[in-house]
Design a protein around this motif. Structure first.
Motif, short mmCIF file in Angstrom:
data_model
loop_
_atom_site.label_atom_id
_atom_site.label_comp_id
_atom_site.label_asym_id
_atom_site.label_seq_id
_atom_site.Cartn_x
_atom_site.Cartn_y
_atom_site.Cartn_z
N VAL A 71 0.82 -1.21 0.00
CA VAL A 71 0.00 0.00 0.00
C VAL A 71 0.85 1.26 0.00
O VAL A 71 0.55 2.23 -0.71
N TYR A 72 1.94 1.27 0.77
CA TYR A 72 2.77 2.47 0.83
C TYR A 72 3.30 2.89 -0.54
O TYR A 72 3.51 4.09 -0.79
N PRO A 73 3.54 1.95 -1.49
CA PRO A 73 3.95 2.40 -2.82
C PRO A 73 2.93 3.32 -3.50
O PRO A 73 3.31 4.10 -4.38
N PHE A 74 1.66 3.23 -3.14
CA PHE A 74 0.69 4.18 -3.70
C PHE A 74 1.11 5.61 -3.36
O PHE A 74 1.05 6.51 -4.20
N TYR A 75 1.51 5.83 -2.11
CA TYR A 75 1.99 7.15 -1.71
C TYR A 75 3.35 7.45 -2.34
O TYR A 75 3.61 8.59 -2.76
N GLU A 76 4.22 6.48 -2.39
CA GLU A 76 5.55 6.67 -2.95
C GLU A 76 5.47 7.18 -4.39
O GLU A 76 6.12 8.17 -4.77
N ASN A 77 4.67 6.51 -5.21
CA ASN A 77 4.58 6.89 -6.61
C ASN A 77 3.80 8.18 -6.81
O ASN A 77 4.14 8.99 -7.69
N GLY A 132 7.24 16.40 -9.11
CA GLY A 132 7.88 16.63 -10.39
C GLY A 132 9.13 15.80 -10.61
O GLY A 132 9.99 16.16 -11.43
N LEU A 133 9.26 14.69 -9.92
CA LEU A 133 10.42 13.81 -10.06
C LEU A 133 10.13 12.70 -11.06
O LEU A 133 9.02 12.15 -11.08
N THR A 134 11.11 12.34 -11.85
CA THR A 134 10.98 11.12 -12.62
C THR A 134 11.12 9.94 -11.67
O THR A 134 11.67 10.07 -10.57
N PRO A 135 10.63 8.76 -12.07
CA PRO A 135 10.84 7.59 -11.19
C PRO A 135 12.31 7.36 -10.85
O PRO A 135 12.63 6.97 -9.72
N ALA A 136 13.20 7.59 -11.81
CA ALA A 136 14.63 7.39 -11.54
C ALA A 136 15.13 8.38 -10.49
O ALA A 136 15.90 8.02 -9.59
N GLU A 137 14.67 9.63 -10.57
CA GLU A 137 15.09 10.63 -9.60
C GLU A 137 14.53 10.31 -8.21
O GLU A 137 15.22 10.48 -7.20
N ALA A 138 13.28 9.86 -8.17
CA ALA A 138 12.68 9.51 -6.89
C ALA A 138 13.39 8.33 -6.25
O ALA A 138 13.65 8.31 -5.03
N LEU A 139 13.74 7.33 -7.06
CA LEU A 139 14.46 6.16 -6.54
C LEU A 139 15.83 6.57 -6.00
O LEU A 139 16.28 6.08 -4.95
N ALA A 140 16.48 7.49 -6.67
CA ALA A 140 17.78 7.96 -6.21
C ALA A 140 17.66 8.66 -4.86
O ALA A 140 18.51 8.48 -3.98
N GLU A 141 16.61 9.46 -4.68
CA GLU A 141 16.37 10.10 -3.38
C GLU A 141 16.15 9.06 -2.30
O GLU A 141 16.71 9.14 -1.20
N ASP A 142 15.29 8.08 -2.60
CA ASP A 142 15.00 7.01 -1.63
C ASP A 142 16.29 6.31 -1.21
O ASP A 142 16.56 6.10 -0.02
N ALA A 143 17.07 5.91 -2.21
CA ALA A 143 18.26 5.11 -1.94
C ALA A 143 19.30 5.90 -1.16
O ALA A 143 19.95 5.37 -0.24
N ALA A 144 19.45 7.18 -1.49
CA ALA A 144 20.42 8.01 -0.76
C ALA A 144 20.00 8.17 0.70
O ALA A 144 20.83 8.12 1.61
N ILE A 204 10.04 -6.03 -4.19
CA ILE A 204 8.88 -6.42 -3.38
C ILE A 204 7.60 -5.86 -4.00
O ILE A 204 6.76 -6.60 -4.50
N ALA A 205 7.47 -4.55 -3.93
CA ALA A 205 6.32 -3.84 -4.52
C ALA A 205 6.87 -2.54 -5.09
O ALA A 205 7.40 -1.71 -4.35
N TYR A 206 6.79 -2.38 -6.38
CA TYR A 206 7.42 -1.26 -7.07
C TYR A 206 7.03 0.07 -6.45
O TYR A 206 5.85 0.31 -6.22
N PRO A 207 8.03 0.93 -6.16
CA PRO A 207 9.46 0.83 -6.51
C PRO A 207 10.34 0.24 -5.41
O PRO A 207 11.56 0.42 -5.43
N TYR A 208 9.77 -0.46 -4.44
CA TYR A 208 10.54 -0.89 -3.28
C TYR A 208 11.21 -2.24 -3.49
O TYR A 208 10.54 -3.24 -3.83
N ARG A 252 8.55 2.29 -16.09
CA ARG A 252 9.48 3.16 -16.80
C ARG A 252 10.18 4.10 -15.83
O ARG A 252 9.57 4.60 -14.89
N GLN A 253 11.44 4.35 -16.07
CA GLN A 253 12.21 5.18 -15.16
C GLN A 253 12.30 6.65 -15.59
O GLN A 253 12.67 7.50 -14.80
N ASP A 254 11.94 6.94 -16.84
CA ASP A 254 12.07 8.32 -17.31
C ASP A 254 10.79 9.12 -17.23
O ASP A 254 10.80 10.35 -17.38
N ARG A 255 9.66 8.44 -16.97
CA ARG A 255 8.39 9.17 -16.93
C ARG A 255 7.38 8.38 -16.10
O ARG A 255 7.22 7.18 -16.27
#
Length: 511
Positions: free
Chosen positions: A168-174, A181-193, A229-233, A486-489
């Motif tokens: 369920v939390y991925p609903f909020y994440e995405n 205004g983040l691309t999925p790739a940018e959001a994943l980079a924030e999460d990982a950092a 587990i559940a995208y993007p996690y 997709r990671q760019d959009r």
């Protein structure tokens, strides 16, 4: 000061235990972990006899072992039963609430020495089950159910497996990533950092379960040890409940602390706090790009700090999944490189289910003792971004405790800010249980099996008439699954069409 000096509530001791024997039958059961954590908290206060003065004990809900009567089991191990012995409901925010409420009772003169404790031993239980051995613990309740009650969620959510926190939390994440205004790739980079920074804090915490730093690349990259587990996690981005950990916090009035000879530089003051909730069924919320309850709680705590001329320099923002501390950090206006934990987070420190914030309180007390000029924010959250509670802590007493005419300080007064949360909430769309026709993606996730293969996507969609519904993308629809990932959009907002499948669930196809 208008408040009665004798009733100023302070944290006087904290205690933790991590139990990791090679043989599961040698592991301590949750009640034993709690008892030991309480003894260590009394030792931290410098007065082992404090537990004999305990008049109030709140026990955080424990899940890993089905006790017939956990309060009685703990009282037996302590050798006494406090006048107030309370067993709490499920909720990751509950330790913060218990600490806040205990402080309020002390400020009102209803309690002299109070404690909050919790523990889990899921690692030992799983190891014993795998080894096929029985644990020599308190006889379990044979009628207890290990299945969480999700009856308050819509049947369609349960059918789609969108009824567990990891899904369920991925609903909020995405949704938040798209709103920011983040691309999925940018959001994943924030999460990982952020999670890499949390792992470094855990590596320095002796009570943490995983004491090694993980790189952002390791966290962001799927692998056999870090399966999706559940995208993007991935696995290293979700809470880790397979731990044996216990924690305890002891509180008293400042006058009682002085009578017990506890040094002033060991005392941590509670300035106040706030609480609010979201509608329990996440499909009854207006949107998923923020939490109005979280905002109201953080805003209220920010006002408390502002009244004292303070900024939050020591923080613990609940971290079951990255979206929670990232939403909170943005609301608080923290800099991008802020590391809002003193504990290490629920992935790396460990997630003893409802009681992580007990450990967070222990870590924050230690941090504030080391930095007596600092002000701390302890923020907990429960269920599905549902229940929110935070308190403001400091080594110094509040200069402006906001006592009203009767002398009741802020910390002892009602802490709910529900009206503010409700006032911010927009219209909630009606739910369509059997949808058809055009539907755009409001938010989504993709669930994976243990071999990392996608089982299906789960979409919260908005129909052409404005109603909300849940839909599926079958895992075999590789092209559509790839579109979602997709990671760019971001795919949020993409139009599509629903078609009923043979099992009655609506499958979504892009337009």
């Amino acid at each position: 000061m208008a408040a009665d000096e004798d009733r100023i509530p302070v944290i006087i001791g904290v205690g933790e235990i991590k139990d990791r024997p090679a043989e599961p039958r040698e592991a301590l059961e949750p009640a034993a972990l709690m008892a030991e954590a309480l003894r260590r908290a009394a030792g931290d206060a410098g007065d082992p006899g404090l537990l004999d003065r305990l008049d109030s004990l709140d026990i955080v809900n424990s899940v890993s072992w089905p006790y017939p009567d956990l309060p009685a089991a703990l009282a037996a191990r302590l050798g006494r039963r406090p006048a107030r012995l309370n067993y709490g409901p499920i909720g990751g925010e509950s330790p913060v609430r218990f600490i806040h409420e205990a402080a309020g009772r002390i400020a009102r003169g209803e309690s002299a020495v109070a404690a909050v404790t919790g523990a889990e031993a899921a690692h030992a239980v799983a190891a014993a089950r795998k080894a096929g051995v029985a644990l020599p613990w308190t006889a379990p309740d044979p009628t207890a159910s290990r299945v969480r009650d999700r009856s308050y969620l819509r049947p369609l959510a349960r059918r789609l497996a969108a009824s567990e926190p990891t899904n369920v939390y991925p609903f909020y994440e995405n949704a938040t990533a798209a709103a920011w205004g983040l691309t999925p790739a940018e959001a994943l980079a924030e999460d990982a950092a952020l999670w890499a920074a949390f792992s470094r804090v855990a590596a320095e915490n002796p009570a943490a379960w995983i004491r090694r730093g993980a790189s952002a690349e390791e966290i962001a990259t799927p692998s056999p040890a870090n399966r999706p587990i559940a995208y993007p996690y991935n696995k290293l981005m979700v809470a880790n409940p397979m731990v044996n950990q216990g924690g305890a916090v002891l509180l008293a009035s400042r006058a009682e602390a002085r009578r017990r000879g506890i040094p002033e530089d060991r005392l941590i003051h509670l300035w106040g706090g706030a609480s609010a909730v979201e509608p329990r069924d996440y499909l009854d919320r207006d949107q998923y790009a923020e939490s109005h309850a979280q905002n109201a709680v953080l805003d209220a705590c920010g006002r408390i700090a502002a009244e004292e001329g303070a900024d939050f320099s020591v923080l613990e923002l609940y971290s079951c999944f990255p979206c929670v501390p990232r939403m909170a950090a943005r609301r608080l206006g923290l800099p991008p490189d802020a590391v809002p934990t003193t504990t290490g987070g629920l992935t790396f420190f460990g997630a003893p289910l409802n009681t992580y914030m007990t450990h967070a309180a222990c870590a924050m007390v230690r941090a504030l003792r080391e930095r007596p000029e600092a002000t701390g924010l302890l923020y907990g959250q429960g269920e599905f971004v549902t229940k929110h509670h935070a308190v403001v802590l400091a080594a110094r007493p509040a200069a402006h405790p906001a006592a009203h005419a009767t002398g009741m300080p802020r910390v002892a007064r009602p802490h709910g800010v529900q009206d503010a949360a409700d006032a911010a909430r927009g219209p909630v769309p009606a739910f369509a249980p059997e949808p058809a026709g055009d539907a755009a993606i409001e938010t989504f996730t993709v669930l994976h099996d243990r071999d990392s293969a996608p089982t299906h996507g789960v979409l919260i969609c908005r129909l052409a008439d404005g109603r909300r519904t849940l839909a599926r993308v079958p895992g075999a629809e590789a092209g559509t699954i790839a579109l979602l990932k997709r990671q760019d959009r971001s795919p949020i907002g993409l139009p599509g069409r629903l078609r009923p499948a043979a099992d009655g669930i609506a499958d979504w196809q892009p337009a």
